[in-house]
Scaffold this motif. Sequence first.
Motif, short mmCIF file in Angstrom:
data_model
loop_
_atom_site.label_atom_id
_atom_site.label_comp_id
_atom_site.label_asym_id
_atom_site.label_seq_id
_atom_site.Cartn_x
_atom_site.Cartn_y
_atom_site.Cartn_z
N PHE A 19 -2.29 0.94 3.43
CA PHE A 19 -1.11 1.68 3.86
C PHE A 19 0.09 1.34 2.98
O PHE A 19 0.40 0.17 2.77
N PRO A 20 0.80 2.36 2.49
CA PRO A 20 2.02 2.10 1.71
C PRO A 20 3.18 1.72 2.63
O PRO A 20 3.34 2.30 3.70
N VAL A 21 3.97 0.75 2.21
CA VAL A 21 5.11 0.26 3.00
C VAL A 21 6.35 0.30 2.13
O VAL A 21 6.33 -0.15 0.98
N ARG A 22 7.42 0.85 2.70
CA ARG A 22 8.72 0.86 2.01
C ARG A 22 9.68 -0.01 2.79
O ARG A 22 9.67 0.00 4.02
N LEU A 23 10.49 -0.79 2.09
CA LEU A 23 11.40 -1.74 2.73
C LEU A 23 12.82 -1.19 2.80
O LEU A 23 13.30 -0.57 1.85
N ALA A 24 13.48 -1.47 3.91
CA ALA A 24 14.91 -1.21 4.07
C ALA A 24 15.52 -2.51 4.60
O ALA A 24 15.71 -2.68 5.80
N ALA A 37 4.75 -11.30 1.46
CA ALA A 37 3.79 -11.23 2.56
C ALA A 37 3.02 -9.90 2.52
O ALA A 37 1.81 -9.87 2.77
N ILE A 38 3.72 -8.81 2.19
CA ILE A 38 3.05 -7.51 2.10
C ILE A 38 2.09 -7.49 0.92
O ILE A 38 0.97 -6.98 1.01
N ALA A 39 2.50 -8.05 -0.22
CA ALA A 39 1.64 -8.08 -1.41
C ALA A 39 0.38 -8.91 -1.16
O ALA A 39 -0.69 -8.61 -1.71
N HIS A 41 -1.19 -9.16 1.71
CA HIS A 41 -2.02 -8.56 2.76
C HIS A 41 -2.95 -7.51 2.13
O HIS A 41 -2.50 -6.66 1.37
N PRO A 42 -4.24 -7.53 2.45
CA PRO A 42 -5.19 -6.61 1.81
C PRO A 42 -5.02 -5.14 2.22
O PRO A 42 -5.46 -4.26 1.49
N ARG A 43 -4.41 -4.86 3.36
CA ARG A 43 -4.29 -3.48 3.83
C ARG A 43 -2.91 -2.89 3.64
O ARG A 43 -2.65 -1.77 4.08
N LEU A 44 -2.01 -3.62 2.99
CA LEU A 44 -0.64 -3.13 2.78
C LEU A 44 -0.32 -3.11 1.29
O LEU A 44 -0.75 -3.98 0.55
N ARG A 45 0.47 -2.11 0.90
CA ARG A 45 0.91 -2.00 -0.49
C ARG A 45 2.39 -1.63 -0.49
O ARG A 45 2.82 -0.70 0.21
N LEU A 46 3.17 -2.33 -1.26
CA LEU A 46 4.62 -2.11 -1.32
C LEU A 46 4.93 -0.98 -2.28
O LEU A 46 4.41 -0.93 -3.39
N ILE A 113 4.91 -9.57 11.42
CA ILE A 113 5.41 -8.35 10.79
C ILE A 113 4.28 -7.60 10.09
O ILE A 113 4.16 -6.38 10.22
N THR A 114 3.42 -8.30 9.36
CA THR A 114 2.33 -7.62 8.66
C THR A 114 1.33 -7.01 9.65
O THR A 114 0.85 -5.90 9.43
N LYS A 115 1.02 -7.72 10.73
CA LYS A 115 0.14 -7.15 11.75
C LYS A 115 0.77 -5.91 12.39
O LYS A 115 0.10 -4.90 12.63
N ALA A 116 2.07 -5.98 12.66
CA ALA A 116 2.77 -4.84 13.25
C ALA A 116 2.83 -3.65 12.29
O ALA A 116 2.75 -2.50 12.71
#
Length: 178
Positions: A19-24, A37-39, A41-46, A113-116
């Motif tokens: 899943f792509p994640v964008r930060l604010a 932390a996002i980088a 995690h195997p299921r998250l991509r910044l 946060i990563t689990k959420a």
Amino acid sequence: MNTALATVSTIGPRTEPVFPVRLAVQDALTRDAVAQAIAAHPRLRLIDAAGPGEVLLAITNEVTDELLADITANTTAPVLLVADRLGGRQLLRSLHAGVVSFLPRRSTDLATITKALVTTAEGRSVLPVRRPPPGRPPAPHRPGVDHHHRLRRRRPRRPRGRGAPTGRAGRRERRHRP
């Protein structure tokens, strides 16, 4: 005639979606820690720019009208909001802005946060668990019983004891009193 049946499976190893994640995030230190932390995690991509299927992670001390307006203007993606407090007025505005999940900032770590983020990206919601103050036992969850007690306290007391009307006749009599 002897026939042997063979099963051929074309199913390979199951791959989980990424899943792509964008930060604010305003704070640079917090931004760097969350990005790491996002980088990891195997299921998250910044990602930097808005894209399809993204989740927006907004971390702030105070939820303001400006923050919610920025969220509304910049994305239609589900939002995970991490803040100190979410008041009644901001709660409704945040729902309109697309906030799907909320975590209290003080009691949230990077793993939470990563689990959420994964949970929010999968289409589910994450909300904080209300815990009792230290030294106090947790209250039992009894929605029907508590609701019944609240209603019962509002009703006027019926006459009881000798001479009080009972049964159907008593109910009929109480209804038709002048």
